[in-house]
Design a protein around this motif. Sequence first.
Motif, PDB file in Angstrom:
ATOM      1  N   TYR A   1       0.467  10.252   6.260  1.00  0.00           N
ATOM      2  CA  TYR A   1       0.644   9.998   4.853  1.00  0.00           C
ATOM      3  C   TYR A   1      -0.723  10.021   4.161  1.00  0.00           C
ATOM      4  CZ  TYR A   1      -0.831   5.242   5.944  1.00  0.00           C
ATOM      5  OH  TYR A   1      -1.538   4.143   6.380  1.00  0.00           O
TER       6      TYR A   1
ATOM      7  N   LYS B   1       2.085   5.410  -7.499  1.00  0.00           N
ATOM      8  CA  LYS B   1       1.402   4.164  -7.201  1.00  0.00           C
ATOM      9  C   LYS B   1       1.640   3.190  -8.343  1.00  0.00           C
ATOM     10  CE  LYS B   1      -3.185   2.279  -6.218  1.00  0.00           C
ATOM     11  NZ  LYS B   1      -4.631   2.622  -6.076  1.00  0.00           N
TER      12      LYS B   1
ATOM     13  N   GLN C   1       2.709   2.502   2.279  1.00  0.00           N
ATOM     14  CA  GLN C   1       2.647   3.304   3.487  1.00  0.00           C
ATOM     15  C   GLN C   1       3.688   2.915   4.515  1.00  0.00           C
ATOM     16  OE1 GLN C   1      -1.319   1.902   4.026  1.00  0.00           O
ATOM     17  NE2 GLN C   1      -0.868   1.047   6.016  1.00  0.00           N
TER      18      GLN C   1
ATOM     19  N   TYR D   1       0.806  -1.214   0.000  1.00  0.00           N
ATOM     20  CA  TYR D   1       0.000   0.000   0.000  1.00  0.00           C
ATOM     21  C   TYR D   1       0.840   1.265   0.000  1.00  0.00           C
ATOM     22  CZ  TYR D   1      -3.504  -3.438   1.196  1.00  0.00           C
ATOM     23  OH  TYR D   1      -4.317  -4.520   1.192  1.00  0.00           O
TER      24      TYR D   1
ATOM     25  N   SER E   1       6.953  12.105  -1.998  1.00  0.00           N
ATOM     26  CA  SER E   1       5.855  11.580  -2.817  1.00  0.00           C
ATOM     27  C   SER E   1       6.323  10.323  -3.531  1.00  0.00           C
ATOM     28  CB  SER E   1       5.376  12.621  -3.827  1.00  0.00           C
ATOM     29  OG  SER E   1       6.345  12.833  -4.842  1.00  0.00           O
TER      30      SER E   1
ATOM     31  N   TYR F   1       3.777  11.895   1.758  1.00  0.00           N
ATOM     32  CA  TYR F   1       4.183  11.577   3.126  1.00  0.00           C
ATOM     33  C   TYR F   1       4.762  12.822   3.806  1.00  0.00           C
ATOM     34  CZ  TYR F   1       4.482   6.968   0.857  1.00  0.00           C
ATOM     35  OH  TYR F   1       4.224   5.837   0.132  1.00  0.00           O
TER      36      TYR F   1
ATOM     37  N   TYR G   1       0.826   8.924  -3.876  1.00  0.00           N
ATOM     38  CA  TYR G   1       1.157   8.864  -2.451  1.00  0.00           C
ATOM     39  C   TYR G   1       1.976  10.067  -2.029  1.00  0.00           C
ATOM     40  CZ  TYR G   1       0.103   3.836  -2.916  1.00  0.00           C
ATOM     41  OH  TYR G   1      -0.498   2.628  -3.160  1.00  0.00           O
TER      42      TYR G   1
ATOM     43  N   VAL H   1      -2.722   8.314   0.585  1.00  0.00           N
ATOM     44  CA  VAL H   1      -2.654   7.420  -0.579  1.00  0.00           C
ATOM     45  C   VAL H   1      -3.470   7.955  -1.745  1.00  0.00           C
ATOM     46  CG1 VAL H   1      -2.145   5.426   0.853  1.00  0.00           C
ATOM     47  CG2 VAL H   1      -4.522   5.923   0.212  1.00  0.00           C
TER      48      VAL H   1
ATOM     49  N   GLN I   1      10.549   6.733  -2.986  1.00  0.00           N
ATOM     50  CA  GLN I   1      10.000   8.031  -2.639  1.00  0.00           C
ATOM     51  C   GLN I   1      10.915   9.130  -3.161  1.00  0.00           C
ATOM     52  OE1 GLN I   1      10.007   7.035   1.648  1.00  0.00           O
ATOM     53  NE2 GLN I   1       7.859   7.565   1.613  1.00  0.00           N
TER      54      GLN I   1
END
Lengths: 114, 115
Positions: free
Chosen positions: B48, B96, A100, A98, B93, B33, B31, B50, B104
């Motif tokens: 964060y 996905k 995360q 995911y 960032s 963060y 994404y 999504v 990242q």
Amino acid sequence: AQSVTQLDSHVSVSEGTPVLLRCNYSSSYSPSLFWYVQHPNKGLQLLLKYTSAATLVKGINGFEAEFKKSETSFHLTKPSAHMSDAAEYFCVVSGDNYGQNFVFGPGTRLSVLP
Amino acid sequence: NAGVTQTPKFRVLKTGQSMTLLCAQDMNHEYMYWYRQDPGMGLRLIHYSVGEGTTAKGEVPDGYNVSRLKKQNFLLGLESAAPSQTSVYFCASRRKLAGDHNEQFFGPGTRLTVL
């Protein structure tokens, strides 16, 4: 739960000698692993990443890392240090699908002596 | 491409003041963060997101709030700043993708001091 251990908080080498920065991880998933570098007062830059395609990963600026599943390690190496390599290095593990769950190690500060 | 940008670069607050840190990315990443970096502790995830309109707590969310009203922006708010929130804040960032092997991208950081 995922975790990362960087075994040395500070490593000092002479210019032209090899660099070894150690990283061990723990993950309940098949991990993705990354090394980032941070120069003083800068953001983080990706050095290399493990994508499961090959266990020996080559990155930028002559760095490489080897994924060893049996040892749960992902050590970063470079054959010959340069003064510009002096920086903070972070080992990072992610383990879910995911996007995360990135866990950073505490960092290793690399000093390069002339 | 500017990549990931953060505003402001530096800020000094007094205890109890509020402020918002802005992160913007032009890579169309899903994404985003927010991390804080403290000496000897690496980066720790605060919150964060999504996707647009969704946020979630990370490892150290207390004292912070976030919002992602637009895909390209991720805001970090401190409602009542405390000295313990003195830190360097990084936004990141990530695109996905299927699987979990993409990295990242980080902004340059915001250095915040709370007196």
